[in-house]
Design a protein around this motif. Structure first.
Motif, PDB file in Angstrom:
ATOM      1  N   ARG A 154      47.527  37.048  38.118  1.00  0.00           N
ATOM      2  CA  ARG A 154      46.138  36.581  38.107  1.00  0.00           C
ATOM      3  C   ARG A 154      45.152  37.734  38.148  1.00  0.00           C
ATOM      4  NH1 ARG A 154      44.831  32.493  42.650  1.00  0.00           N
ATOM      5  NH2 ARG A 154      42.800  32.723  41.639  1.00  0.00           N
ATOM      6  N   MET A 204      35.734  30.204  36.890  1.00  0.00           N
ATOM      7  CA  MET A 204      37.132  29.944  36.558  1.00  0.00           C
ATOM      8  C   MET A 204      37.178  28.977  35.378  1.00  0.00           C
ATOM      9  SD  MET A 204      40.208  28.389  38.962  1.00  0.00           S
ATOM     10  CE  MET A 204      40.134  29.749  40.114  1.00  0.00           C
ATOM     11  N   SER A 228      31.176  34.081  40.183  1.00  0.00           N
ATOM     12  CA  SER A 228      32.606  33.943  39.865  1.00  0.00           C
ATOM     13  C   SER A 228      32.823  32.627  39.124  1.00  0.00           C
ATOM     14  CB  SER A 228      33.440  33.965  41.144  1.00  0.00           C
ATOM     15  OG  SER A 228      33.073  32.909  42.006  1.00  0.00           O
ATOM     16  N   ARG A 238      41.258  38.470  34.689  1.00  0.00           N
ATOM     17  CA  ARG A 238      39.835  38.358  34.986  1.00  0.00           C
ATOM     18  C   ARG A 238      39.057  39.193  33.983  1.00  0.00           C
ATOM     19  NH1 ARG A 238      42.155  38.634  40.333  1.00  0.00           N
ATOM     20  NH2 ARG A 238      41.924  36.611  41.361  1.00  0.00           N
ATOM     21  N   GLU A 245      37.702  34.141  35.362  1.00  0.00           N
ATOM     22  CA  GLU A 245      39.149  34.125  35.574  1.00  0.00           C
ATOM     23  C   GLU A 245      39.764  33.041  34.689  1.00  0.00           C
ATOM     24  OE1 GLU A 245      42.627  33.429  38.965  1.00  0.00           O
ATOM     25  OE2 GLU A 245      40.518  33.604  39.576  1.00  0.00           O
TER      26      GLU A 245
END
Length: 730
Positions: free
Chosen positions: A497, A512, A510, A501, A538
């Motif tokens: 992981r 996702m 942030s 990113r 991400e």
């Protein structure tokens, strides 16, 4: 390869000269006719739904005939000549199958776009070496190949299964016979071979039961999952002396019960059935019953199978099987619409080609001295008057079929051109009037980049030719390799992981991105806005695994479990890490859950709403609608075609699913970014926009188009988040 293996001195049944002449089985020719007609009609019109079981009938027949021949040779001579066996197989299969392969591949390069033509070429290479079934099994488990066009050579998978079976079975049979003959010469050879093939068939059936559940697509094409069907035929041949004792009066009843079972299988078996195991038992055992009934001359009172028409169709059944799929698929690229005229021409063309291939190529080679030389010191039999007449007539029929095909295609093209001109005129009037009637998602105000892309989409509706974009479109079709290697590796679970990113390391927000391959396809669109929006992205996408609590049908049980585990892992990470924003994008295609139940828009809404409720407790959520899924470029784009051929529409399913996603978002306070204006205008969706190919296949957009719409995507996402914030304040 040696000419054969011989057992120790042992009695044989009789000298070759004293053996009874080979008995012609009219009922088996009728079974071949039944099987090939069922397959052809199913492939042409999709009815009857179980018509594909004709292949299973062929497997039983093949197992019966080949094993019977091998067993009789052993009983007659105490040996099996592999040289002669494989010579016969080559003469029977290779010339006819190679001819159809070469013609189909050549026609593909004339009629198909480059990508599809080359795909057909490689299908042909695999089929030539009788391993096409494994290629199609692998493609069937490829999520991205799920909505691709059907290969004109896909039916060659069954030849692969047969030839792989016969590469192994005669050797296993011989080994068992030799070992037992040396150690237990008094034991019946038929009993030995029956025990061996019986054990192998049971193992194959048990394997098929397991694989049908865990990997249904692989099970369909797998030799290991299909061997038991040929094994049933082999057991019939080995048990022939016992079957011959059945009372004559019972044989017609046996035959008709078998025929009834085969007919029922055409309507009771479906693609969603547990196939090939255990459902294939119905056609397989029914066919076996018919063959058993006809043993030792018991072929009376079944005129449905033994009449002359059925006999002739049985004679040319192999050619019919080889040519029917190329004719159906190749002519589909010529005809504009699916009409009765097209079907009639297809029937005539496949019949003509099959007859010509049989009379001019297949049968003369089989009767020739090629490979084996003259038999018993005599020259091969020359073609008689009737055979020469059949060859001449079939060639004439091919010419007539070709002429009718040309005339029908020409008439349909003229009609289609008139329709396209009319459609283009209607579109032009709507565009000039500035009408948005039929548009599913008007351009939101204050979004100049979205408006610019939407304007390009409107202009694309006016295209009358592909122009320079055609080469790029052909290159893009089916090409899923054009993506960042990091993105691919992350979505495939090959990177940690921490390496998945993107964007500024010190970004304040942030984000996702979750979803299936549609979410992955949108990565370039989102990535192009990361610095401007100060986002750190991400990637948690998983191709084939929609981020929704509905376990869809998967090619394997392992893939299904990986999807379940992935979704649970993502939810846990959202709870633990609480990213500022979660972006969700899933495929919008007709699908079924793991139980075969169609997933309705209501089910989709309830599932998405469940996940959004979890996300909204920790993060802001934005649902990004997927591209409209209508036409597949590989199917609609043909050489000499025009952009209107590939002009898609917003389907009812797409509209209903978008409404379901909107309702789920509103119910949970999430936001929705509707991407429809980036793909469609006036309810119509072009395949090329501003010279850029839009999609690779029916659902996935190209990397180039994803980058092209990046500024517009940025506006849609920020606009959706602002609307969400305003709604929360209100």
């Amino acid at each position: 390869m040696s000419s054969g293996m011989t057992a120790p001195a042992r009695p044989v049944s009789a000298p070759a000269a004293q053996q009874p002449a080979r008995v012609f089985r009219a009922d088996i020719q009728g079974l071949r006719a039944f099987a090939v007609i069922a397959v052809i009609v199913n492939h042409m019109v999709g009815w009857p739904v179980g018509g594909f079981v004709g292949v299973d009938i062929f497997f039983v027949i093949s197992g019966y005939l080949i094993t019977g021949h091998l067993m009789k040779e052993w009983e007659r001579t105490g040996r099996i000549s592999f040289v002669q066996f494989y010579r016969r197989r080559i003469k029977r299969i290779l010339p006819a199958s190679t001819l159809a392969l070469v013609v189909t591949v050549a026609a593909g390069f004339v009629l198909f776009p480059a990508a599809r033509a080359w795909s057909t070429f490689w299908d042909g290479v695999w089929a030539l070496f009788f391993v096409g079934n494994w290629r199609f099994a692998a493609e069937g488990t490829d999520y991205f190949a799920a909505d691709g066009p059907v290969s004109p050579l896909q039916h060659y998978w069954s030849l692969g299964v047969e030839e792989q079976f016969y590469f192994v079975w005669p050797w296993v049979m011989l080994l068992a016979l030799v070992v037992v003959a040396r150690r237990r010469p008094q034991v019946s050879p038929r009993l030995v071979a029956s025990l061996v093939i019986g054990a192998l068939s049971v193992l194959s059936f048990l394997w098929a039961l397991q694989e049908t559940v865990s990997a249904p697509t692989v099970a369909y094409f797998s030799t290991l999952s299909r061997a038991w069907e040929l094994g049933i035929g082999a057991l019939l041949a080995l048990a022939a002396p016992l079957i011959a004792r059945v009372r004559e009066q019972a044989r017609p009843l046996m035959a008709w019960i078998g025929i009834a079972g085969m007919v029922l299988s055409l309507f009771l078996v479906a693609e969603t059935s547990s196939f090939p195991a255990p459902v294939a038992l119905l056609p397989v055992l029914s066919c076996a019953l018919v063959i058993a009934a006809g043993e030792n001359g018991g072929q009376r009172h079944i005129g449905l199978l033994t009449n002359r028409v059925a006999g002739y169709i049985g004679d040319i059944s192999f050619s019919l099987y080889l040519w029917h799929m190329p004719v159906i698929i190749l002519t589909a690229s010529l005809f504009v619409a699916d009409t009765v005229a097209e079907r009639l021409v297809q029937i005539l063309l496949m019949a003509a080609l099959s007859m010509a291939a049989y009379h001019v190529w297949e049968d003369p080679i089989r009767r020739s001295g090629w490979l084996s030389g003259p038999r018993h010191g005599r020259a091969p039999r020359r073609a008689g008057r009737a055979e020469r007449l059949g060859a001449t007539s079939s060639v004439a029929l091919v010419l007539v079929a070709a002429l009718l095909t040309s005339l029908t295609v020409s008439a349909e093209r003229q009609q289609a051109q008139a329709h396209q001109e009319q459609q283009a005129a209607v579109l032009e009037r709507e565009l000039r009037a500035g009408s948005e009637e039929g548009a599913q998602a008007p351009v939101p105000p204050g979004m100049p980049a979205v408006a610019a892309v939407h304007g390009e989409v409107e202009q694309a509706l006016r295209l009358t030719s592909w122009g320079d974009a055609e080469a790029d479109l052909e290159a893009a079709i089916g090409d899923h390799t054009r993506m960042d290697e990091t993105v691919r590796a992350c979505s495939d679970g090959k990177l940690e992981r921490s390496h998945c990113r993107l964007g500024p390391e010190d970004a304040q927000t942030s984000v996702m991105l979750v979803g299936d391959s549609i979410g992955r396809a949108f990565v370039p669109s989102v990535r192009g806005n990361l610095e401007q929006l100060d986002w750190r992205l991400e990637l948690r996408v998983n191709p084939g695994c929609s981020f929704i609590p509905i376990t869809r049908e998967f090619p394997t049980a392992q893939a299904r479990q990986r999807c379940v585990d992935h979704r649970e892992s993502v939810l846990e990470d959202i709870r633990a890490e609480q990213p500022d924003i979660v972006l969700i994008s899933n495929s919008v295609i007709a699908t079924e859950d793991e139980d075969g139940t169609p997933v309705t828009p209501q089910m989709w809404q309830e599932g998405l709403q469940e996940y959004l409720a979890v996300i909204e407790d920790h993060s802001e959520a934005v649902v990004i609608t997927g591209p409209p899924a209508d036409k597949t470029p590989a199917s609609c784009h043909v050489r000499g075609g025009v952009p209107l051929d590939c002009l898609g529409t917003i389907t009812d399913l797409r509209q209903a699913t978008t409404q379901a996603e909107q309702a789920a978002a509103e119910a949970t306070g999430a936001a929705l970014a509707d991407t429809t204006p980036l793909f469609c205008a006036l309810g119509r969706c072009p395949a090329v926009v501003d010279g850029v190919p839009v999609k690779i296949d029916r659902t996935h957009i190209t990397v180039e188009y994803a980058e092209h719409i990046a500024p517009a995507m940025g506006e849609l996402l920020t606009g959706a988040l602002e609307s969400q914030t305003s709604a929360a304040l209100d």
